[in-house]
Design a protein around this motif. Structure first.
Motif, PDB file in Angstrom:
ATOM      1  N   TYR A   8       0.840  -1.191   0.000  1.00 17.51           N
ATOM      2  CA  TYR A   8       0.000   0.000   0.000  1.00 17.51           C
ATOM      3  C   TYR A   8       0.878   1.245   0.000  1.00 17.51           C
ATOM      4  O   TYR A   8       1.838   1.327   0.763  1.00 17.51           O
ATOM      5  N   TYR A   9       0.563   2.179  -0.855  1.00 13.91           N
ATOM      6  CA  TYR A   9       1.298   3.448  -0.850  1.00 13.91           C
ATOM      7  C   TYR A   9       0.267   4.555  -0.960  1.00 13.91           C
ATOM      8  O   TYR A   9      -0.548   4.568  -1.896  1.00 13.91           O
ATOM      9  N   LYS A  10       0.266   5.456  -0.003  1.00 13.51           N
ATOM     10  CA  LYS A  10      -0.825   6.448   0.000  1.00 13.51           C
ATOM     11  C   LYS A  10      -0.711   7.400  -1.201  1.00 13.51           C
ATOM     12  O   LYS A  10       0.401   7.740  -1.627  1.00 13.51           O
ATOM     13  N   VAL A  11      -1.868   7.787  -1.709  1.00 14.29           N
ATOM     14  CA  VAL A  11      -1.874   8.712  -2.846  1.00 14.29           C
ATOM     15  C   VAL A  11      -1.298  10.037  -2.369  1.00 14.29           C
ATOM     16  O   VAL A  11      -1.764  10.592  -1.371  1.00 14.29           O
ATOM     17  N   PRO A  12      -0.277  10.543  -3.028  1.00 16.85           N
ATOM     18  CA  PRO A  12       0.340  11.795  -2.572  1.00 16.85           C
ATOM     19  C   PRO A  12      -0.662  12.948  -2.513  1.00 16.85           C
ATOM     20  O   PRO A  12      -1.575  13.020  -3.342  1.00 16.85           O
ATOM     21  N   LEU A  13      -0.434  13.823  -1.548  1.00 16.32           N
ATOM     22  CA  LEU A  13      -1.383  14.928  -1.356  1.00 16.32           C
ATOM     23  C   LEU A  13      -1.000  16.139  -2.200  1.00 16.32           C
ATOM     24  O   LEU A  13      -0.855  17.238  -1.692  1.00 16.32           O
ATOM     25  N   TYR A  14      -0.721  15.915  -3.443  1.00 14.70           N
ATOM     26  CA  TYR A  14      -0.605  17.043  -4.373  1.00 14.70           C
ATOM     27  C   TYR A  14      -1.287  16.609  -5.664  1.00 14.70           C
ATOM     28  O   TYR A  14      -1.247  15.454  -6.033  1.00 14.70           O
ATOM     29  N   ASN A  15      -1.919  17.612  -6.286  1.00 18.61           N
ATOM     30  CA  ASN A  15      -2.776  17.306  -7.446  1.00 18.61           C
ATOM     31  C   ASN A  15      -2.015  16.781  -8.646  1.00 18.61           C
ATOM     32  O   ASN A  15      -0.858  17.129  -8.851  1.00 18.61           O
ATOM     33  N   ALA A  16      -2.702  15.993  -9.439  1.00 19.25           N
ATOM     34  CA  ALA A  16      -2.193  15.666 -10.768  1.00 19.25           C
ATOM     35  C   ALA A  16      -2.443  16.897 -11.645  1.00 19.25           C
ATOM     36  O   ALA A  16      -3.291  17.727 -11.328  1.00 19.25           O
ATOM     37  N   GLN A  17      -1.698  17.009 -12.729  1.00 17.78           N
ATOM     38  CA  GLN A  17      -1.772  18.220 -13.551  1.00 17.78           C
ATOM     39  C   GLN A  17      -3.191  18.503 -14.072  1.00 17.78           C
ATOM     40  O   GLN A  17      -3.664  19.633 -14.038  1.00 17.78           O
ATOM     41  N   LYS A  18      -3.832  17.434 -14.502  1.00 15.36           N
ATOM     42  CA  LYS A  18      -5.154  17.600 -15.096  1.00 15.36           C
ATOM     43  C   LYS A  18      -6.148  18.181 -14.089  1.00 15.36           C
ATOM     44  O   LYS A  18      -6.874  19.127 -14.381  1.00 15.36           O
ATOM     45  N   GLU A  19      -6.120  17.614 -12.876  1.00 18.76           N
ATOM     46  CA  GLU A  19      -7.038  18.110 -11.833  1.00 18.76           C
ATOM     47  C   GLU A  19      -6.723  19.566 -11.521  1.00 18.76           C
ATOM     48  O   GLU A  19      -7.606  20.391 -11.362  1.00 18.76           O
ATOM     49  N   PHE A  20      -5.439  19.847 -11.412  1.00 18.57           N
ATOM     50  CA  PHE A  20      -5.016  21.173 -11.002  1.00 18.57           C
ATOM     51  C   PHE A  20      -5.442  22.224 -12.020  1.00 18.57           C
ATOM     52  O   PHE A  20      -6.003  23.251 -11.670  1.00 18.57           O
ATOM     53  N   LEU A  21      -5.190  21.920 -13.290  1.00 16.00           N
ATOM     54  CA  LEU A  21      -5.495  22.913 -14.323  1.00 16.00           C
ATOM     55  C   LEU A  21      -6.993  23.080 -14.550  1.00 16.00           C
ATOM     56  O   LEU A  21      -7.433  24.033 -15.187  1.00 16.00           O
ATOM     57  N   ALA A  22      -7.772  22.148 -14.018  1.00 15.54           N
ATOM     58  CA  ALA A  22      -9.221  22.270 -14.170  1.00 15.54           C
ATOM     59  C   ALA A  22      -9.777  23.365 -13.258  1.00 15.54           C
ATOM     60  O   ALA A  22     -10.902  23.822 -13.436  1.00 15.54           O
ATOM     61  N   LYS A  23      -8.953  23.782 -12.277  1.00 11.34           N
ATOM     62  CA  LYS A  23      -9.436  24.842 -11.390  1.00 11.34           C
ATOM     63  C   LYS A  23      -9.320  26.184 -12.104  1.00 11.34           C
ATOM     64  O   LYS A  23      -8.331  26.429 -12.788  1.00 11.34           O
ATOM     65  N   LYS A  24     -10.283  27.007 -11.855  1.00  6.85           N
ATOM     66  CA  LYS A  24     -10.370  28.250 -12.618  1.00  6.85           C
ATOM     67  C   LYS A  24      -9.153  29.165 -12.405  1.00  6.85           C
ATOM     68  O   LYS A  24      -8.766  29.453 -11.283  1.00  6.85           O
ATOM     69  N   ASP A  25      -8.561  29.600 -13.496  1.00  5.80           N
ATOM     70  CA  ASP A  25      -7.487  30.585 -13.509  1.00  5.80           C
ATOM     71  C   ASP A  25      -6.390  30.294 -12.500  1.00  5.80           C
ATOM     72  O   ASP A  25      -5.801  31.189 -11.908  1.00  5.80           O
ATOM     73  N   VAL A  26      -6.108  29.024 -12.299  1.00 12.63           N
ATOM     74  CA  VAL A  26      -5.258  28.659 -11.181  1.00 12.63           C
ATOM     75  C   VAL A  26      -3.801  29.066 -11.367  1.00 12.63           C
ATOM     76  O   VAL A  26      -3.147  29.511 -10.416  1.00 12.63           O
ATOM     77  N   LEU A  27      -3.301  28.995 -12.576  1.00 11.56           N
ATOM     78  CA  LEU A  27      -1.880  29.317 -12.756  1.00 11.56           C
ATOM     79  C   LEU A  27      -1.612  30.806 -12.542  1.00 11.56           C
ATOM     80  O   LEU A  27      -0.550  31.188 -12.073  1.00 11.56           O
ATOM     81  N   GLY A  28      -2.593  31.619 -12.894  1.00 14.74           N
ATOM     82  CA  GLY A  28      -2.435  33.057 -12.754  1.00 14.74           C
ATOM     83  C   GLY A  28      -2.321  33.491 -11.293  1.00 14.74           C
ATOM     84  O   GLY A  28      -1.868  34.595 -10.992  1.00 14.74           O
ATOM     85  N   LYS A  29      -2.732  32.614 -10.380  1.00 17.78           N
ATOM     86  CA  LYS A  29      -2.724  33.003  -8.959  1.00 17.78           C
ATOM     87  C   LYS A  29      -1.349  32.860  -8.322  1.00 17.78           C
ATOM     88  O   LYS A  29      -1.081  33.437  -7.293  1.00 17.78           O
ATOM     89  N   TYR A  30      -0.530  32.012  -8.901  1.00 21.27           N
ATOM     90  CA  TYR A  30       0.749  31.717  -8.246  1.00 21.27           C
ATOM     91  C   TYR A  30       1.919  32.062  -9.158  1.00 21.27           C
ATOM     92  O   TYR A  30       2.479  31.206  -9.826  1.00 21.27           O
ATOM     93  N   ILE A  31       2.238  33.341  -9.179  1.00 27.94           N
ATOM     94  CA  ILE A  31       3.324  33.792 -10.054  1.00 27.94           C
ATOM     95  C   ILE A  31       4.561  34.078  -9.198  1.00 27.94           C
ATOM     96  O   ILE A  31       4.483  34.838  -8.229  1.00 27.94           O
ATOM     97  N   PRO A  32       5.695  33.500  -9.526  1.00 28.19           N
ATOM     98  CA  PRO A  32       6.908  33.809  -8.763  1.00 28.19           C
ATOM     99  C   PRO A  32       7.188  35.313  -8.761  1.00 28.19           C
ATOM    100  O   PRO A  32       6.933  35.981  -9.763  1.00 28.19           O
ATOM    101  N   VAL A  33       7.716  35.798  -7.634  1.00 25.20           N
ATOM    102  CA  VAL A  33       7.958  37.243  -7.507  1.00 25.20           C
ATOM    103  C   VAL A  33       8.848  37.735  -8.645  1.00 25.20           C
ATOM    104  O   VAL A  33       8.582  38.763  -9.266  1.00 25.20           O
ATOM    105  N   SER A  34       9.900  36.940  -8.953  1.00 22.26           N
ATOM    106  CA  SER A  34      10.824  37.394  -9.998  1.00 22.26           C
ATOM    107  C   SER A  34      10.112  37.519 -11.349  1.00 22.26           C
ATOM    108  O   SER A  34      10.424  38.391 -12.149  1.00 22.26           O
ATOM    109  N   TRP A  35       9.133  36.694 -11.596  1.00 24.04           N
ATOM    110  CA  TRP A  35       8.407  36.774 -12.872  1.00 24.04           C
ATOM    111  C   TRP A  35       7.485  37.995 -12.900  1.00 24.04           C
ATOM    112  O   TRP A  35       7.337  38.628 -13.933  1.00 24.04           O
ATOM    113  N   SER A  36       6.883  38.266 -11.748  1.00 24.62           N
ATOM    114  CA  SER A  36       5.900  39.351 -11.767  1.00 24.62           C
ATOM    115  C   SER A  36       6.582  40.698 -12.025  1.00 24.62           C
ATOM    116  O   SER A  36       5.933  41.663 -12.410  1.00 24.62           O
TER     117      SER A  36
END
Ligand code: SF4
Ligand code: SF4
Lengths: 308, 375
Positions: A8-36
């Motif tokens: 048994y190996y527990k499912v890791p507690l971080y999203n798979a890419q597909k699930e994550f990107l399904a959330k609305k505008d999610v990438l726009g919320k987490y921009i590295p300071v250097s990028w902004s």
């Protein structure tokens, strides 16, 4: 030290890419300071966000378009609104499978004719009909013509390139190359010329063409030579949808062959004959395609494309 | 498709873990090279990857220049497309070659094991002296020309205690792409596993700190494991497709399914899958491919089966003599690494660390990262 399986190996507690990107505008919320702080990066990032990542995110973006349109008044939701909205890929069935000499669980394919029947029957019920078939989309090539390679292969076939005698096999191979290098335009399976909206079903015969289409979103793909042909219909569907969406002139919905594999799905019932397997698997495949069409009809109605 | 050209089995170094035998070291001729290019270009005219490999490929510099030139001619004449890579120990790397690489877009990867204690313990020159200083010089020069060059480090039982220190050193030196591979054929013992675990924990803390500090880097063991969860189904594409997506070409033009099988280019012909002059031996190629798709019985029921590195047939063959049978050490290594990496990723995800999110979830991360670096 030894090999030891983990039960048994527990499912890791971080999203798979597909699930994550399904959330609305999610990438726009987490921009590295250097990028902004970097205006070029933020501009590119916004362009990417608007361009969309996958069907779900696109569907949300389309929602936004719809709300804006609605604000401007019902009259803008006329025939042309189909151009502003673009249906996502409706995902039912993995669309994965392989055929070839070492494949033991081949998929059951849906023929073009069967697919048309299912798609048009469901669309008809929703009031959407298609007056044109095999409607050529003039500026979308599923295969670019490659003059240079045609010339090379023709010369080689005619013995001009190398002073060697060609075997029948060589000739066949060259003919295949020459054929592949000819251009080919996309033909939509069905098109409603009144509202300017079409549909395309990716069948196993068309798969190779769509798969090799160039989409700017594509990373460099490795070209693989093998006696096994592998299909990823869903990916091809997404690609064709992106190309059509970018082209913008022919809004269309893309359906794909869900490809249910004969053994994978019926693995437990080993005593079934191949004919029975084929029948059951075929039915399952057709139902998955029907589910894609029904999702599309929901989308079509939700976006008022039926004019109601 | 990718073609790894073993242009020579000879080398100007004597690394303790090298799998290129010392005897019968053959070299590729101009003619074989030309046949190889014909073969490769016909198979994948639109995208042919040529990797110059050895032994030490820069011992055959003239041949490499000839190859690149020949490809140019083929490109002009037939429209074929090529991209080039070379893996070198750096001893012969100089401005002249790097300028050539820049003009012809040859991507250079350097083998460098890290800090002096780690590097010199295994990587010596013909006289038996360590090569750390020379490799470090080569690294600095390389990064001047190719700031995104990869560094390839090999981890051995004797030097595993320097793992973290070495990664940190290479990153500080300027490498952003750190590809770390275990020497699975080494004499690993239980005592080394404890050290390995300790080092991975230190690396996890470093990975976390560096990601929160928005440093940009690619550290292969962590990135691959995180991808194996995040990419889901797509991750399967990274799995071994022995002899299908890439092949190795021995110095005499014999085709092998992967690098480990080439050896001196003469003595391991049982594993050849054809010759560049006559093409693939379809039966053998498929036989090996089929064998490579089998799964070890132990792995079959393991919860890590899909994410684990158990499918590399080349590694399995090198360590156990069977394509699908994993070595005890590989299994131990995977079981140590997964929980440490997942815990780190979970934390960075929970904190919604922007660099973690962009790096692992944004499909356009490589492009954005490149823009960030170049402006
Ligand atoms: S540099 Fe590479 S090829 Fe040369 S001895 Fe070391 S491992 Fe072998
Ligand atoms: S952890 Fe071990 S048993 Fe599990 S899949 Fe990997 S190698 Fe196989």
């Amino acid at each position: 030290m030894k090999r030891k399986r983990i039960k048994y190996y527990k499912v890791p507690l971080y999203n798979a890419q597909k699930e994550f990107l399904a959330k609305k505008d999610v990438l726009g919320k987490y921009i590295p300071v250097s990028w902004s702080k970097n205006s070029v990066i933020t501009a590119v990032l916004s362009a990417i966000l608007i361009g969309g990542y996958g069907s779900k995110l696109d569907a949300q973006l389309n929602d936004n378009v719809k709300k804006e349109d609605l604000k401007e008044g019902k009259k803008q939701l006329d025939q042309n609104k189909a151009v502003n909205l673009f249906p996502p890929l409706f995902e039912h069935g993995e669309g994965k499978g392989a055929i070839g000499c070492i494949v033991t669980a081949p998929p059951v394919f849906i023929s073009e004719a069967d697919a048309r029947e299912i798609i048009e029957e469901e669309c008809r019920k929703a009031g959407l009909t298609f007056d044109k078939h095999d409607f050529e989309v003039k500026d979308v090539a599923v295969r670019e013509r490659n003059e240079r390679l045609i010339e090379v292969y023709v010369n080689e076939k005619e013995g001009k390139e190398k002073n060697k005698k060609l075997t029948e096999e060589d000739k066949k191979r060259l003919e295949w190359y020459i054929e592949r290098m000819q251009g080919k335009m996309l033909k939509l399976d069905g098109y409603n010329s009144k509202i300017g909206f079409g549909y395309e079903f990716i069948s196993n015969e068309e798969y190779n063409d769509v798969d090799s289409m160039r989409d700017e979103n594509d990373k460099l793909d490795l070209v693989e030579m093998s006696t096994v042909t592998e299909f990823n219909m869903k990916k091809a569907g997404q690609k064709l949808r992106n190309v059509l969406r970018k082209n913008g002139k022919f809004p269309s919905v893309v359906f794909y062959d869900p490809l249910v594999n004969m053994l994978d799905d019926l693995g437990v019932k080993k005593d079934l004959s191949w004919a029975d397997r084929r029948k059951i698997t075929g039915e399952k495949s057709r139902n998955l395609l029907r589910a894609q069409v029904l999702d599309f009809i929901d989308w079509y109605k939700t976006n008022n494309l039926d004019g109601k | 498709m990718h073609f790894t050209l073993h242009v020579t089995a000879d080398c100007n170094m004597r690394c303790s873990y090298c799998y290129s035998p010392l005897k019968n070291r053959s070299e590729m001729s101009d003619e074989t090279l030309s046949n190889t290019l014909d073969f490769a270009s016909t198979l994948s005219p639109e995208n042919t990857g040529i990797i110059f490999f050895g032994g030490e490929p820069l011992l055959k510099r003239k041949l490499i220049e000839y190859a690149v030139d020949e490809c140019k001619k083929r490109k002009d004449k037939h429209g074929y497309n090529y991209h080039f890579k070379i893996t070198t120990n750096g001893m012969l790397l100089d401005d002249c070659f790097l300028e050539f690489a820049e003009v012809n877009r040859v991507i250079v990867a350097l083998s460098f094991d890290g800090v002096k204690n780690a590097h010199d313990a295994c990587r010596s020159d013909l006289a038996g002296s360590g090569t750390f200083e020379k490799t470090k010089e080569a690294a600095i020069l390389l990064l001047k020309y190719q700031p995104f060059a990869s560094v390839l480090m090999t981890l051995n039982p004797e030097t595993i205690e320097y793992y973290f220190e070495s990664v940190e050193f290479l990153h500080k030196l300027g490498f952003r792409y750190i590809i770390a591979s275990m020497n699975y054929a080494g004499s690993w013992q239980d005592k080394h596993l404890k050290v390995l675990k300790r080092e991975y924990k230190k690396l996890a803390a470093w990975y976390e700190r560096s990601t929160i500090a928005e440093k940009k880097f690619y550290f292969s063991p962590f990135e691959m494991k995180i991808a194996s969860h995040i990419k889901g189904e797509e991750y399967k594409c990274f799995r071994c497709a022995l002899g299908k997506k890439q092949v190795s070409i021995g110095p005499d033009g014999t085709i092998y399914p992967c690098v480990q099988f080439v050896k001196d280019g003469i003595s391991n012909k049982d594993y050849s899958i054809g010759h560049v002059k006559t093409g693939f031996d379809g039966n053998k190629r498929n036989k090996f491919y089929k064998l490579s798709q089998k799964t070890d019985d132990e792995c079959e029921k393991c919860a890590l089966k899909v994410r684990c590195n158990n499918s590399c047939s080349c590694l399995n063959w090198q360590t156990t003599g069977k394509f699908h049978k994993v070595s005890d050490f590989l299994c131990e290594h995977e079981r140590i690494l997964f929980p440490i990496v997942d815990k780190t990723a979970e934390k960075l995800y929970r904190l919604k660390t922007p660099m973690f999110i962009q790096k692992h979830y944004n499909p356009e991360y490589p492009l954005l990262s490149l823009i960030d670096e170049s402006l």
